[in-house]
Design an enzyme around this catalytic site. Sequence first.
Site, PDB file in Angstrom:
ATOM      1  N   SER A   1      75.133  92.873  19.321  1.00 32.44           N
ATOM      2  CA  SER A   1      75.237  94.284  18.953  1.00 32.44           C
ATOM      3  C   SER A   1      73.825  94.809  18.773  1.00 32.44           C
ATOM      4  O   SER A   1      72.889  94.039  18.530  1.00 32.44           O
ATOM      5  CB  SER A   1      76.020  94.442  17.644  1.00 32.44           C
ATOM      6  OG  SER A   1      75.887  95.750  17.113  1.00 32.44           O
TER       7      SER A   1
ATOM      8  N   TYR B   1      77.993  92.010   9.039  1.00 34.68           N
ATOM      9  CA  TYR B   1      77.938  92.231  10.480  1.00 34.68           C
ATOM     10  C   TYR B   1      76.542  91.948  11.024  1.00 34.68           C
ATOM     11  O   TYR B   1      76.393  91.281  12.054  1.00 34.68           O
ATOM     12  CB  TYR B   1      78.353  93.663  10.797  1.00 34.68           C
ATOM     13  CG  TYR B   1      78.663  93.907  12.248  1.00 34.68           C
ATOM     14  CD1 TYR B   1      79.826  93.406  12.826  1.00 34.68           C
ATOM     15  CD2 TYR B   1      77.792  94.637  13.058  1.00 34.68           C
ATOM     16  CE1 TYR B   1      80.117  93.628  14.161  1.00 34.68           C
ATOM     17  CE2 TYR B   1      78.073  94.868  14.400  1.00 34.68           C
ATOM     18  CZ  TYR B   1      79.238  94.363  14.941  1.00 34.68           C
ATOM     19  OH  TYR B   1      79.520  94.581  16.274  1.00 34.68           O
TER      20      TYR B   1
END
Length: 226
Positions: free
Chosen positions: A125, A138
């Site tokens: 990401s 995350y």
Amino acid sequence: MPGNILITGGASGLGRATALAVTKEGGRPLVIDVNEPDAEVDHMRADLADRGQAERAVRELAERAGGLDGVVTAAGIDACGRLEDIPAADWERVIAVNLLGTASVIRAALPYLRETAGTVVTVASTLGVRAVSDATAYCAAKFGVVGFTRALAAELAGQVGVTLLIPGGMHTNFFEGREEKYRPGPDAKLSRPEDVAAAVVFALGRPGGCEVRELVVCASTETSWP
């Protein structure tokens, strides 16, 4: 041609888009997901936080298909909020699915990928290279995927192809169920998962000896890049 491509998270979002793109190119998607896919694809349901489930799903799908030519680790979850506000079990599950699940799937797939000189595409990401508040789980997981993939590429050089995909935000159901402040605004410019999936298929299709090491695919106005 992509061949037999194992895709985690293939029931929705980027994983589903990748499965459709692989099919379009004449390949065979093999989906692992905690949910049932809505498309007719060979699949197994498994919780990637459980290493045993992940390994069994990889082996069974690979044996059904007669081997693997590629793996795409698109499964991912999030738990937004400040560290002290997120239940520890929820925080740790993000690491278990996103990072440890990625490693478990690839570890189980390696014997098959070595036979075909196949390709792994991991999905990190933009928050795997840039940290933001209220995303410790995350960011920790995706930063881990970045480091894991770069080390894996060095480890498997000349044996199995390794590509790190760093996508920005996409128009998927990934943001559903979040508090409003953690969801993209109505004017947010996000990528279509189909466009990102096309990049994945491109990486999977490189000839032997030619590898795409890293890909950043995001909307031109992506706020988390660079």
